[in-house]
Design a protein around this motif. Sequence first.
Motif, PDB file in Angstrom:
ATOM      1  N   THR A 140     100.312 -16.759 -11.522  1.00 32.71           N
ATOM      2  CA  THR A 140      99.463 -17.950 -11.564  1.00 32.71           C
ATOM      3  C   THR A 140      99.279 -18.530 -10.173  1.00 32.71           C
ATOM      4  O   THR A 140     100.155 -18.402  -9.305  1.00 32.71           O
ATOM      5  N   ARG A 141      98.150 -19.182  -9.964  1.00 33.61           N
ATOM      6  CA  ARG A 141      97.934 -19.954  -8.730  1.00 33.61           C
ATOM      7  C   ARG A 141      97.746 -21.438  -9.035  1.00 33.61           C
ATOM      8  O   ARG A 141      97.722 -22.254  -8.121  1.00 33.61           O
ATOM      9  N   SER A 142      97.640 -21.779 -10.315  1.00 29.79           N
ATOM     10  CA  SER A 142      97.416 -23.179 -10.691  1.00 29.79           C
ATOM     11  C   SER A 142      98.525 -23.749 -11.567  1.00 29.79           C
ATOM     12  O   SER A 142      98.654 -24.968 -11.705  1.00 29.79           O
ATOM     13  N   ALA A 163     104.428 -24.845 -23.534  1.00 34.27           N
ATOM     14  CA  ALA A 163     104.137 -25.681 -24.702  1.00 34.27           C
ATOM     15  C   ALA A 163     104.366 -24.938 -26.009  1.00 34.27           C
ATOM     16  O   ALA A 163     104.687 -25.553 -27.037  1.00 34.27           O
ATOM     17  N   LEU A 164     104.248 -23.621 -25.993  1.00 32.31           N
ATOM     18  CA  LEU A 164     104.512 -22.831 -27.202  1.00 32.31           C
ATOM     19  C   LEU A 164     106.005 -22.795 -27.539  1.00 32.31           C
ATOM     20  O   LEU A 164     106.382 -22.464 -28.668  1.00 32.31           O
ATOM     21  N   ARG A 165     106.856 -23.144 -26.564  1.00 33.70           N
ATOM     22  CA  ARG A 165     108.312 -23.235 -26.754  1.00 33.70           C
ATOM     23  C   ARG A 165     108.910 -21.968 -27.358  1.00 33.70           C
ATOM     24  O   ARG A 165     109.565 -21.997 -28.405  1.00 33.70           O
ATOM     25  N   PRO A 166     108.714 -20.800 -26.713  1.00 34.84           N
ATOM     26  CA  PRO A 166     109.287 -19.561 -27.262  1.00 34.84           C
ATOM     27  C   PRO A 166     110.819 -19.586 -27.202  1.00 34.84           C
ATOM     28  O   PRO A 166     111.401 -19.791 -26.138  1.00 34.84           O
ATOM     29  N   THR A 167     111.461 -19.370 -28.320  1.00 39.97           N
ATOM     30  CA  THR A 167     112.912 -19.452 -28.409  1.00 39.97           C
ATOM     31  C   THR A 167     113.577 -18.270 -27.712  1.00 39.97           C
ATOM     32  O   THR A 167     113.246 -17.110 -27.979  1.00 39.97           O
ATOM     33  N   ARG A 168     114.526 -18.588 -26.837  1.00 41.35           N
ATOM     34  CA  ARG A 168     115.343 -17.581 -26.150  1.00 41.35           C
ATOM     35  C   ARG A 168     114.510 -16.546 -25.405  1.00 41.35           C
ATOM     36  O   ARG A 168     114.953 -15.420 -25.192  1.00 41.35           O
ATOM     37  N   VAL A 169     113.313 -16.907 -25.041  1.00 45.44           N
ATOM     38  CA  VAL A 169     112.455 -16.017 -24.254  1.00 45.44           C
ATOM     39  C   VAL A 169     112.192 -16.698 -22.910  1.00 45.44           C
ATOM     40  O   VAL A 169     111.490 -17.702 -22.851  1.00 45.44           O
ATOM     41  N   PRO A 170     112.753 -16.184 -21.825  1.00 52.34           N
ATOM     42  CA  PRO A 170     112.486 -16.792 -20.525  1.00 52.34           C
ATOM     43  C   PRO A 170     111.058 -16.526 -20.073  1.00 52.34           C
ATOM     44  O   PRO A 170     110.504 -15.452 -20.321  1.00 52.34           O
ATOM     45  N   ILE A 171     110.455 -17.528 -19.437  1.00 53.50           N
ATOM     46  CA  ILE A 171     109.108 -17.403 -18.890  1.00 53.50           C
ATOM     47  C   ILE A 171     109.257 -17.330 -17.370  1.00 53.50           C
ATOM     48  O   ILE A 171     109.574 -18.320 -16.718  1.00 53.50           O
ATOM     49  N   PHE A 172     109.057 -16.150 -16.803  1.00 55.21           N
ATOM     50  CA  PHE A 172     109.177 -15.954 -15.365  1.00 55.21           C
ATOM     51  C   PHE A 172     107.778 -16.082 -14.762  1.00 55.21           C
ATOM     52  O   PHE A 172     106.920 -15.217 -14.978  1.00 55.21           O
ATOM     53  N   ALA A 173     107.545 -17.182 -14.038  1.00 55.71           N
ATOM     54  CA  ALA A 173     106.216 -17.477 -13.503  1.00 55.71           C
ATOM     55  C   ALA A 173     106.203 -17.242 -12.000  1.00 55.71           C
ATOM     56  O   ALA A 173     106.976 -17.861 -11.261  1.00 55.71           O
ATOM     57  N   PHE A 174     105.323 -16.363 -11.554  1.00 54.22           N
ATOM     58  CA  PHE A 174     105.237 -16.008 -10.136  1.00 54.22           C
ATOM     59  C   PHE A 174     103.957 -16.592  -9.540  1.00 54.22           C
ATOM     60  O   PHE A 174     102.880 -16.489 -10.131  1.00 54.22           O
ATOM     61  N   THR A 175     104.093 -17.200  -8.373  1.00 51.21           N
ATOM     62  CA  THR A 175     102.949 -17.805  -7.693  1.00 51.21           C
ATOM     63  C   THR A 175     103.095 -17.618  -6.193  1.00 51.21           C
ATOM     64  O   THR A 175     104.212 -17.425  -5.686  1.00 51.21           O
ATOM     65  N   ASP A 176     101.971 -17.689  -5.505  1.00 53.70           N
ATOM     66  CA  ASP A 176     102.017 -17.665  -4.039  1.00 53.70           C
ATOM     67  C   ASP A 176     101.701 -19.043  -3.464  1.00 53.70           C
ATOM     68  O   ASP A 176     101.483 -19.184  -2.254  1.00 53.70           O
ATOM     69  N   GLN A 177     101.692 -20.072  -4.322  1.00 53.83           N
ATOM     70  CA  GLN A 177     101.410 -21.442  -3.898  1.00 53.83           C
ATOM     71  C   GLN A 177     102.705 -22.266  -3.970  1.00 53.83           C
ATOM     72  O   GLN A 177     103.251 -22.465  -5.051  1.00 53.83           O
ATOM     73  N   GLU A 178     103.180 -22.757  -2.821  1.00 52.11           N
ATOM     74  CA  GLU A 178     104.464 -23.469  -2.786  1.00 52.11           C
ATOM     75  C   GLU A 178     104.442 -24.723  -3.649  1.00 52.11           C
ATOM     76  O   GLU A 178     105.418 -25.024  -4.355  1.00 52.11           O
ATOM     77  N   LEU A 179     103.352 -25.490  -3.613  1.00 54.09           N
ATOM     78  CA  LEU A 179     103.276 -26.719  -4.412  1.00 54.09           C
ATOM     79  C   LEU A 179     103.354 -26.393  -5.897  1.00 54.09           C
ATOM     80  O   LEU A 179     104.102 -27.035  -6.649  1.00 54.09           O
ATOM     81  N   VAL A 180     102.610 -25.397  -6.347  1.00 50.63           N
ATOM     82  CA  VAL A 180     102.614 -25.003  -7.760  1.00 50.63           C
ATOM     83  C   VAL A 180     104.001 -24.498  -8.153  1.00 50.63           C
ATOM     84  O   VAL A 180     104.502 -24.794  -9.254  1.00 50.63           O
ATOM     85  N   PHE A 181     104.643 -23.737  -7.271  1.00 46.65           N
ATOM     86  CA  PHE A 181     105.994 -23.235  -7.522  1.00 46.65           C
ATOM     87  C   PHE A 181     106.936 -24.390  -7.880  1.00 46.65           C
ATOM     88  O   PHE A 181     107.669 -24.341  -8.876  1.00 46.65           O
ATOM     89  N   LYS A 182     106.915 -25.454  -7.105  1.00 47.75           N
ATOM     90  CA  LYS A 182     107.821 -26.574  -7.358  1.00 47.75           C
ATOM     91  C   LYS A 182     107.376 -27.412  -8.554  1.00 47.75           C
ATOM     92  O   LYS A 182     108.204 -27.946  -9.289  1.00 47.75           O
ATOM     93  N   GLN A 183     106.076 -27.525  -8.781  1.00 40.98           N
ATOM     94  CA  GLN A 183     105.603 -28.293  -9.936  1.00 40.98           C
ATOM     95  C   GLN A 183     105.987 -27.626 -11.248  1.00 40.98           C
ATOM     96  O   GLN A 183     106.196 -28.300 -12.256  1.00 40.98           O
ATOM     97  N   MET A 184     106.115 -26.303 -11.251  1.00 37.49           N
ATOM     98  CA  MET A 184     106.519 -25.611 -12.475  1.00 37.49           C
ATOM     99  C   MET A 184     107.986 -25.835 -12.816  1.00 37.49           C
ATOM    100  O   MET A 184     108.426 -25.505 -13.919  1.00 37.49           O
ATOM    101  N   LEU A 185     108.754 -26.405 -11.891  1.00 33.42           N
ATOM    102  CA  LEU A 185     110.162 -26.708 -12.170  1.00 33.42           C
ATOM    103  C   LEU A 185     110.312 -27.769 -13.252  1.00 33.42           C
ATOM    104  O   LEU A 185     111.386 -27.925 -13.822  1.00 33.42           O
ATOM    105  N   LEU A 186     109.242 -28.510 -13.552  1.00 33.02           N
ATOM    106  CA  LEU A 186     109.286 -29.544 -14.587  1.00 33.02           C
ATOM    107  C   LEU A 186     109.060 -28.981 -15.985  1.00 33.02           C
ATOM    108  O   LEU A 186     109.348 -29.646 -16.978  1.00 33.02           O
TER     109      LEU A 186
END
Length: 477
Positions: free
Chosen positions: A381-383, A392-415
């Motif tokens: 993702t870039r956004s 939002a789908l809240r998948p149980t026991r399934v980690p969502i590994f999100a890769f981005t090349d945007q530093e701001l987006v990287f930190k915003q996904m921490l929420l």
Amino acid sequence: MYFDYRHTKIIFTLGPATESEEMLREMIVTGGVDVCRLNMAHASHEWTEMVIKRVRKVCAEVNRHVAIMMDVKGPEIRTGDLPEPIDLEEGEVFDFLVNGDRSGLEEGIRGVTVNYPRLHRDVHEGDTLLVDSGLVRMRIEEIMDDRIRCKVIIPGPMGNRRHINLPGVKVNLPALTEKDKADIEVGLRHNIEFFALSFVREANDLDILRRHLKSHDSEARIIAKIEDQSAISNLDEIITAADALMVARGDLGIECPYEELPLIQRRAVKACIQKKKPVIIATHMLESMIEQPIPTRAEVTDIANAVFEKADCVMLSGETTTGKYPVECARVMNRIARQVERSRETKDYENIPLNKPKAKMLRAAVHLAQDMNKAGIVVFTRSGYLPQILSALRPTRVPIFAFTDQELVFKQMLLMWGVEPFLIDFAEDSETTIKAAFARLYSGRIEWASPGDWMVVITNVLVGEHIIDSIQLRQIE
């Protein structure tokens, strides 16, 4: 695959107890916090700049990053300074001076100034006025040109700069004060990731802040704090206008009947999940641990309920600003969240409305990952849009590994609930990027996955001259 994975994020508030480099290192590494909150109601600009630099320095040293949230005061009413604290008495007549001048007090009547010179125009005789989180209760008896005269119903101490609540009263303070703008300027200079606006009453309050940020070319995300009855009445439109929501239970529990607070919290969490917006539960989560090393059983249950409700984040306030056991507080939240999340049904996930074809594709990816049993989701993702829907789908026991090349987006996904973000360079060739992402999962500070593990990969591929979205089932080599 690495499965001791906490989906619920932890926010801590920075203060004297946690501002040193040593304590920050402990909070980030041992406590496992995800977001650092700066409360501008009690912060100078010099201190704010210092700690922002310090947080980022420590993050770089330990190779684990946290996002920074600036919590601006918003339309808050406070008392002024007093020569010494006042012990109020039941039945006492007490004045609130709107002109900022205590020299005008009448003989035999004590009083204090307030920071809002139009307060006497917004209230009515008979209204309730609460001071210091409702510890002191008064009834407005008389409204004059320069003061509000009250009768003390529930007495208590009156100190400097105490917060005032007026349940059911709409005050006409601006959504963004001059102090807020000056505080925001500091955050903008350091490109912080989130601004939280206090006492949001309607969607327009957020629009004012968003226009202000846009005028400074900021892509920071906005968190709406709901703290009074107006916010509850306008909850849906506030969630739509915000990037995230904070249920600030301190003032909310004063402004609304306290027995309604659990229902408001549950409604807010559910509405945010349906609208695909992160939601934070805040205030009094581990209040006893400001002084004690272990939580009360009621506090354990409170945090567990927030996790059961699938809130994105739980937040620490006084526990980590002035408390004696800040790292232990973060550990307690960690333990409770992990245990509750392990108890959920494997095939449980949220059935939220998804209208766009790409969003429906993400639901299919969640189905596939959960059916595989011990598969993760890899998304590029870039956004931050795709990870936010997956979250939002809240998948149980399934980690969502999100890769981005945007530093701001990287930190915003921490929420975001369940999202573990990674910052990498994207190659022109998608296959090269996918392999780089896989390598990052098993060669970093934490081994998130191992060769042989299955991943559901959400990416786009080039087919002829067209780029199409795809779901791939891939095994890490």
